[in-house]
Design a protein around this motif. Structure first.
Motif, PDB file in Angstrom:
ATOM      1  N   MET A  28      78.291  75.541  56.763  1.00  5.98           N
ATOM      2  CA  MET A  28      78.432  74.210  56.157  1.00  5.98           C
ATOM      3  C   MET A  28      78.325  74.271  54.648  1.00  5.98           C
ATOM      4  O   MET A  28      79.043  73.577  53.932  1.00  5.98           O
ATOM      5  CB  MET A  28      77.334  73.292  56.695  1.00  5.98           C
ATOM      6  CG  MET A  28      77.594  72.778  58.081  1.00  5.98           C
ATOM      7  SD  MET A  28      78.954  71.597  58.117  1.00  5.98           S
ATOM      8  CE  MET A  28      78.170  70.114  57.508  1.00  5.98           C
ATOM      9  N   SER A  51      68.709  81.690  50.200  1.00  8.04           N
ATOM     10  CA  SER A  51      67.553  82.448  50.691  1.00  8.04           C
ATOM     11  C   SER A  51      67.452  83.798  50.000  1.00  8.04           C
ATOM     12  O   SER A  51      66.454  84.497  50.151  1.00  8.04           O
ATOM     13  CB  SER A  51      67.655  82.632  52.203  1.00  8.04           C
ATOM     14  OG  SER A  51      68.877  83.278  52.499  1.00  8.04           O
ATOM     15  N   THR A  77      69.455  69.851  60.703  1.00  9.26           N
ATOM     16  CA  THR A  77      68.938  69.134  61.869  1.00  9.26           C
ATOM     17  C   THR A  77      67.513  69.608  62.195  1.00  9.26           C
ATOM     18  O   THR A  77      66.979  70.483  61.520  1.00  9.26           O
ATOM     19  CB  THR A  77      69.878  69.351  63.065  1.00  9.26           C
ATOM     20  OG1 THR A  77      70.241  70.730  63.128  1.00  9.26           O
ATOM     21  CG2 THR A  77      71.130  68.508  62.933  1.00  9.26           C
ATOM     22  N   ALA A 113      71.656  62.831  57.941  1.00 11.08           N
ATOM     23  CA  ALA A 113      72.760  62.524  58.867  1.00 11.08           C
ATOM     24  C   ALA A 113      72.912  63.678  59.852  1.00 11.08           C
ATOM     25  O   ALA A 113      73.380  64.750  59.469  1.00 11.08           O
ATOM     26  CB  ALA A 113      74.054  62.307  58.089  1.00 11.08           C
ATOM     27  N   PHE A 150      78.002  64.389  60.165  1.00 15.01           N
ATOM     28  CA  PHE A 150      78.765  63.743  59.089  1.00 15.01           C
ATOM     29  C   PHE A 150      80.198  63.422  59.507  1.00 15.01           C
ATOM     30  O   PHE A 150      80.953  62.870  58.709  1.00 15.01           O
ATOM     31  CB  PHE A 150      78.827  64.661  57.863  1.00 15.01           C
ATOM     32  CG  PHE A 150      77.555  64.754  57.073  1.00 15.01           C
ATOM     33  CD1 PHE A 150      77.108  63.669  56.326  1.00 15.01           C
ATOM     34  CD2 PHE A 150      76.809  65.914  57.043  1.00 15.01           C
ATOM     35  CE1 PHE A 150      75.942  63.745  55.564  1.00 15.01           C
ATOM     36  CE2 PHE A 150      75.645  66.015  56.287  1.00 15.01           C
ATOM     37  CZ  PHE A 150      75.206  64.926  55.542  1.00 15.01           C
TER      38      PHE A 150
END
Ligand SMILES: NC(=O)C1=CN([C@@H]2O[C@H](COP(=O)(O)OP(=O)(O)OC[C@H]3O[C@@H](n4cnc5c(N)ncnc54)[C@H](OP(=O)(O)O)[C@@H]3O)[C@@H](O)[C@H]2O)C=CC1
Ligand SMILES: O=C(O)C1=N[C@H](C(=O)O)C[C@H](O)C1
Length: 266
Positions: free
Chosen positions: A15, A37, A101, A125, A128
């Protein structure tokens, strides 16, 4: 209007890559940095797949917000980091748009309290994609008439959380119009643990993880002599980007936390 200064967290992910592309291709948006990261201190343009895209890479989100002027954080990382990143953003007056999430209802309430104390907009959200929002809304509509419902969500096998954020949100929307109800035979037993899926107020949620899948969900209703299936498929991650863009534009105009894009689209 001033250009919106944006930080993307998780830029190398499925994403994140799409979000970096969307931000750099949008005239009113400026990508000021990314939070990754790894690769601390590098320029994004030095990383494979980002040739020509100039943005400083930080691994420490606090340092990033300390050093730069940022309007909006787009977070697309992993369930363990979404909440921490939002707290870091609020602490520096940055408005988070979060697709990550794995938030509990308690997390969302805690974060809403902080957003309102600081009069900062924030959007979480779970999905999306406009088609997925419609699938959830249609499911809520159908549940008024057909209370027996099971959700089957299918995702790629790199996904960390189950059930998906979309499945949980769908169940929450349905539960607003459906009285809690135990489904299936009252005496049913699971001969193999998990066979009937997760239990959300009696609604069952089944999570499929397979290579080859992207993001898919079916909501199946059963009535006397009939079934109704509402299905959505994200075939690739570009499906999510108009929603991310809309969320960035919207988060600048609100001073509370909104959970679910359906509240913005209406
Ligand atoms: N709301 C929506 O519409 C959608 C939401 N999602 C959600 O978005 C999240 C990301 O999904 P996806 O892109 O598929 O996942 P990926 O695993 O492909 O990408 C996650 C990226 O985040 C990086 N990352 C992990 N921890 C941190 C951290 N602390 N700081 C910065 N970067 C970090 C990972 O790096 P590394 O690999 O080195 O750990 C990786 O590059 C998931 O929670 C998913 O459920 C996904 C699709 C749509
Ligand atoms: O991890 C994914 O891929 C997706 N995650 C979100 C979710 O958990 O619902 C949204 C979409 O389903 C893709």
């Amino acid at each position: 209007m001033n250009r919106v200064k944006i930080v993307v967290a998780g830029p190398r992910g499925n994403m994140g890559k799409e979000a970096v592309k969307m931000v750099t291709e949008t005239n009113e948006f400026d990508l000021v940095a990314v939070v990754d990261s790894k690769n601390d201190g590098m320029n994004l343009s030095e990383i494979d797949g980002f040739h020509g895209i100039e943005a400083r890479v930080y691994t420490d989100i606090h340092k990033c917000f300390e050093e730069l002027e940022v309007d909006v954080l787009i977070d697309l990382t992993a369930p363990a980091f979404g909440k921490k990143h939002m707290e870091a953003a609020f602490a520096k007056g940055v408005r988070p748009v979060v697709g990550t999430t794995g938030f509990t209802e308690e997390d969302i309430e805690e974060l809403r309290t902080i957003a309102e104390e600081k009069s900062l907009g924030a959007i979480i959200a779970p999905n999306f994609a406009i088609g997925a929002i419609l699938m959830m809304k249609f499911s809520q509509m159908a549940a008024k008439y057909l209370a027996d419902v099971e959700i089957i969500e299918r995702h790629h096998d790199r996904k960390l959380d189950a059930p998906s954020g979309t499945a949980v949100k769908t169940a929450q929307l349905i539960s607003e119009v459906r009285a809690a109800k135990s489904q299936g035979h009252p005496n049913e037993t699971e001969e193999l643990k998990g066979a009937r899926g997760a239990d959300f107020e009696g609604m069952r949620i089944h999570s499929v993880r397979l290579p080859g899948l992207v993001a898919h969900q079916e909501v199946i209703f059963g009535g006397v002599g009939q079934t109704l299936t509402i299905r959505h498929d994200s075939i690739n991650r570009t499906s999510f980007m108009p929603g991310v863009k809309l969320a960035v534009e919207s988060v600048l105009r609100i001073d509370t936390l909104i959970y679910g894009l359906e509240h913005i689209i209406e």
